[in-house]
Scaffold this motif. Structure first.
Motif, PDB file in Angstrom:
ATOM      1  N   SER A   1       0.859  -1.178   0.000  1.00 56.65           N
ATOM      2  CA  SER A   1       0.000   0.000   0.000  1.00 56.65           C
ATOM      3  C   SER A   1       0.892   1.224   0.000  1.00 56.65           C
ATOM      4  N   GLN A   2       0.709   2.071  -0.982  1.00 59.88           N
ATOM      5  CA  GLN A   2       1.532   3.277  -1.154  1.00 59.88           C
ATOM      6  C   GLN A   2       3.007   2.898  -1.157  1.00 59.88           C
ATOM      7  N   ASP A   3       3.822   3.403  -0.236  1.00 56.34           N
ATOM      8  CA  ASP A   3       5.260   3.120  -0.244  1.00 56.34           C
ATOM      9  C   ASP A   3       5.652   1.969   0.677  1.00 56.34           C
ATOM     10  N   ILE A   4       4.705   1.325   1.281  1.00 55.79           N
ATOM     11  CA  ILE A   4       5.002   0.251   2.236  1.00 55.79           C
ATOM     12  C   ILE A   4       4.747  -1.099   1.579  1.00 55.79           C
ATOM     13  N   GLU A   5       5.729  -2.003   1.710  1.00 57.61           N
ATOM     14  CA  GLU A   5       5.586  -3.364   1.195  1.00 57.61           C
ATOM     15  C   GLU A   5       6.010  -4.339   2.273  1.00 57.61           C
ATOM     16  N   VAL A   6       5.184  -5.347   2.522  1.00 56.02           N
ATOM     17  CA  VAL A   6       5.438  -6.352   3.550  1.00 56.02           C
ATOM     18  C   VAL A   6       5.362  -7.722   2.889  1.00 56.02           C
ATOM     19  N   GLN A   7       6.282  -8.613   3.239  1.00 54.27           N
ATOM     20  CA  GLN A   7       6.257  -9.983   2.709  1.00 54.27           C
ATOM     21  C   GLN A   7       5.955 -10.962   3.832  1.00 54.27           C
ATOM     22  N   ARG A   8       5.176 -11.979   3.526  1.00 51.33           N
ATOM     23  CA  ARG A   8       4.863 -13.043   4.471  1.00 51.33           C
ATOM     24  C   ARG A   8       4.990 -14.387   3.773  1.00 51.33           C
ATOM     25  N   SER A   9       5.377 -15.416   4.519  1.00 52.66           N
ATOM     26  CA  SER A   9       5.419 -16.789   4.016  1.00 52.66           C
ATOM     27  C   SER A   9       4.174 -17.526   4.486  1.00 52.66           C
ATOM     28  N   PRO A  10       3.773 -18.552   3.760  1.00 52.17           N
ATOM     29  CA  PRO A  10       2.599 -19.322   4.171  1.00 52.17           C
ATOM     30  C   PRO A  10       2.783 -19.939   5.556  1.00 52.17           C
ATOM     31  N   SER A  11       1.680 -20.057   6.291  1.00 54.26           N
ATOM     32  CA  SER A  11       1.730 -20.638   7.630  1.00 54.26           C
ATOM     33  C   SER A  11       1.150 -22.044   7.678  1.00 54.26           C
ATOM     34  N   MET A  12       0.479 -22.466   6.616  1.00 49.64           N
ATOM     35  CA  MET A  12      -0.099 -23.800   6.573  1.00 49.64           C
ATOM     36  C   MET A  12      -0.103 -24.259   5.120  1.00 49.64           C
ATOM     37  N   ILE A  13       0.055 -25.569   4.910  1.00 50.19           N
ATOM     38  CA  ILE A  13       0.099 -26.066   3.538  1.00 50.19           C
ATOM     39  C   ILE A  13      -0.454 -27.491   3.461  1.00 50.19           C
ATOM     40  N   ASN A  14      -1.111 -27.793   2.360  1.00 49.05           N
ATOM     41  CA  ASN A  14      -1.376 -29.168   1.953  1.00 49.05           C
ATOM     42  C   ASN A  14      -1.158 -29.198   0.445  1.00 49.05           C
ATOM     43  N   SER A  15      -1.524 -30.251  -0.240  1.00 45.46           N
ATOM     44  CA  SER A  15      -1.158 -30.376  -1.653  1.00 45.46           C
ATOM     45  C   SER A  15      -1.877 -29.391  -2.575  1.00 45.46           C
ATOM     46  N   THR A  16      -2.956 -28.739  -2.091  1.00 44.94           N
ATOM     47  CA  THR A  16      -3.700 -27.800  -2.942  1.00 44.94           C
ATOM     48  C   THR A  16      -3.930 -26.427  -2.315  1.00 44.94           C
ATOM     49  N   HIS A  17      -3.513 -26.216  -1.062  1.00 46.02           N
ATOM     50  CA  HIS A  17      -3.764 -24.933  -0.388  1.00 46.02           C
ATOM     51  C   HIS A  17      -2.580 -24.491   0.466  1.00 46.02           C
ATOM     52  N   MET A  18      -2.297 -23.203   0.415  1.00 41.93           N
ATOM     53  CA  MET A  18      -1.385 -22.556   1.341  1.00 41.93           C
ATOM     54  C   MET A  18      -2.127 -21.343   1.887  1.00 41.93           C
ATOM     55  N   THR A  19      -1.892 -21.006   3.138  1.00 45.01           N
ATOM     56  CA  THR A  19      -2.561 -19.845   3.713  1.00 45.01           C
ATOM     57  C   THR A  19      -1.580 -18.955   4.466  1.00 45.01           C
ATOM     58  N   VAL A  20      -1.943 -17.686   4.558  1.00 44.27           N
ATOM     59  CA  VAL A  20      -1.219 -16.720   5.372  1.00 44.27           C
ATOM     60  C   VAL A  20      -2.254 -16.011   6.225  1.00 44.27           C
ATOM     61  N   GLU A  21      -2.060 -16.051   7.535  1.00 47.78           N
ATOM     62  CA  GLU A  21      -2.930 -15.313   8.444  1.00 47.78           C
ATOM     63  C   GLU A  21      -2.353 -13.914   8.598  1.00 47.78           C
TER      64      GLU A  21
END
Length: 137
Positions: free
Chosen positions: A95-115
């Motif tokens: 958003s605007q000049d701010i950029e944040v990166q996150r890695s997935p916190s959960m995974i299976n063969s068809t889904h990854m999620t980030v809270e």
């Protein structure tokens, strides 16, 4: 069987790199979660076995944007995700000049999620959500 072209080889360590067709073209869905493949080289009597992992593919990301104060689960959908894919996958929130990166916190063969529940952005900012996998968007 199928034929392919050798991309590279290392005679010292007996390594051969080549492209293979997708898992479904080899033996139906036998290799949909990986497996062993027998390989023989023309001109030799040797047969080799190597482990095959189908290519991981991302097909969806939801949502594509959030508001800064929202607590939200960002979901990546696709096929053939492996545990190693967590390190290769990044959710980028911008958003605007701010950029944040996150890695997935959960995974299976068809889904990854980030809270996402932090608030690094200005109140009520619209935050764009994108995903990179192995350095590519």
């Amino acid at each position: 069987y199928f034929e392919t072209t050798i991309q590279s080889h290392d005679t010292t360590n007996k390594l051969i790199s080549c492209n293979t067709p997708s898992a479904n073209l080899i033996l139906g869905t036998l290799f949909s979660s990986g497996g062993d493949v027998k390989v023989s080289l023309t001109g030799t009597d040797e047969t080799f076995v190597f482990s095959y992992e189908p290519v991981s593919e991302i097909s969806g990301l939801s949502p594509n944007f959030i508001f800064a104060e929202d607590n939200v689960t960002i979901e990546i959908t696709g096929t053939n995700f492996f545990f190693e894919d967590i390190a290769l996958t990044k959710i980028i929130l911008k958003s605007q000049d701010i950029e944040v990166q996150r890695s997935p916190s959960m995974i299976n063969s068809t889904h990854m999620t980030v809270e996402y529940y932090e608030n690094e952005f200005a109140p009520r900012s619209r935050v764009e959500v994108t995903v990179t996998f192995n350095g590519e968007e």
